[in-house]
Scaffold this motif. Structure first.
Motif, PDB file in Angstrom:
ATOM      1  N   PHE A 124      59.677  88.650  37.699  1.00  0.00           N
ATOM      2  CA  PHE A 124      59.876  87.830  36.509  1.00  0.00           C
ATOM      3  C   PHE A 124      60.959  88.445  35.627  1.00  0.00           C
ATOM      4  O   PHE A 124      61.019  89.664  35.452  1.00  0.00           O
ATOM      5  CB  PHE A 124      58.583  87.719  35.700  1.00  0.00           C
ATOM      6  N   VAL A 267      54.660  86.764  30.026  1.00  0.00           N
ATOM      7  CA  VAL A 267      54.934  85.892  31.175  1.00  0.00           C
ATOM      8  C   VAL A 267      53.878  84.790  31.266  1.00  0.00           C
ATOM      9  O   VAL A 267      54.203  83.606  31.386  1.00  0.00           O
ATOM     10  CB  VAL A 267      54.961  86.710  32.485  1.00  0.00           C
ATOM     11  N   ILE A 284      61.378  82.407  36.663  1.00  0.00           N
ATOM     12  CA  ILE A 284      60.370  82.594  37.700  1.00  0.00           C
ATOM     13  C   ILE A 284      61.041  83.099  38.964  1.00  0.00           C
ATOM     14  O   ILE A 284      62.111  82.605  39.343  1.00  0.00           O
ATOM     15  CB  ILE A 284      59.634  81.267  37.978  1.00  0.00           C
TER      16      ILE A 284
END
Length: 294
Positions: A124, A267, A284
């Protein structure tokens, strides 16, 4: 059965179906997020790596180093024993990028850029849009308590989502909902005449108390005009409110104060709101994008 009663029963059934659809949607989203995050974390030693990009001008080697140090993973660039012009960037002793350069200093930036591009496949990334509010002595004490900056509470705020998940339903915090409803505020038009250190620290305590209760994730930056003794007290008050504080600089020391929240928490909260809010934008991992597109 009367027509009116039938209508009420029908409306009641419709409401129940709407609630079921809403709850079902929330559960599906939670499951989707859990599945994506678990798959990413189940990878090798980099499963918990979250890279934060502060701005385009930041040195990529520093960006990568900061991200890896957050999860206690080593980063280094080493020279090839057989070819003195060949350098290799290693993460936890594993090679991630290599190339020929005149010296190690020139090798770090391009090798880090290459490594970051590779990591976008499996990790991420978070881009920060804004990250601090400056705090000086002049805007702390309040003779007139005039508000000059009052950030609005973003309904998509990450901190707000976390607070809601913990049971907050709105209103001020505290048993009598006495907490401030506003986000962190800055004050100016300050008259420090007659104010001593005790008054100043009262304002600092008030500022950090408001920040602790606020629903944003900005970082407060206490300017270098605070004395050494005042900086010690700022750290002490920050710990009292379970806030993270850090000093930086040499001759001009500043203190940054922020909420304690893990990168993976950010996240997860960004995923809940579609990947972006007023402060952050989420990337992503491309390798796992299919799990999110389902």
């Amino acid at each position: 059965m009367s027509t009116e009663l039938k209508r009420k029963l029908s409306d009641h059934d419709d409401d129940k179906q709407c609630r079921r659809r809403k709850n079902g949607g929330e559960n599906n989203l939670e499951e989707k997020i859990s599945r994506l995050v678990n798959e990413v974390q189940a990878q090798d030693f980099l499963g918990n790596l979250v890279v934060i990009l502060h701005d385009e001008n930041e040195n990529p080697y520093v960006t990568l180093q900061n991200a890896l140090s957050y999860i206690n993973i080593t980063l280094k660039v080493v020279k090839n024993d057989e070819n003195p012009e060949l350098f290799e960037l290693q993460i936890n002793e594993k090679a991630f990028a290599c190339g020929s350069f005149q010296n190690m200093q020139l090798a770090k930036r391009p090798l880090a850029e290459e490594a970051l591009e590779k990591l976008k496949e499996t990790c991420f990334f978070i881009s920060k849009k804004s990250d601090y509010v400056n705090v000086t002595k002049e805007n702390l004490s309040t003779s007139s308590a005039k508000t000059v900056v009052k950030p609005s509470v973003n309904s998509n705020s990450i901190a707000l989502k976390i607070m809601t998940k913990m049971g907050w339903t709105g209103g001020g915090l505290g048993a009598q909902e006495q907490g401030n409803l506003d986000s962190v505020m800055l004050y100016e038009n300050v008259n420090r005449h007659g104010l001593g250190n005790r008054n100043l620290m009262t304002e600092i305590t008030k500022k950090l108390d408001e920040f602790c209760r606020s629903s944003n994730l900005l970082t407060l930056v206490f300017d270098s005009d605070f004395t050494k003794e005042e900086r010690v007290l700022i750290h002490k008050v920050a710990r009292k409110f379970n806030l993270k504080s850090k000093s930086s600089g040499t001759s001009s020391r500043k203190i940054t104060v922020s909420h304690k929240i893990t990168r993976m928490d950010i996240v997860k909260e960004l995923l809940k709101i579609g990947g972006e809010d007023g402060l952050y934008k989420l990337h992503i991992p491309t390798k796992f994008m299919h799990l999110w597109d389902l």
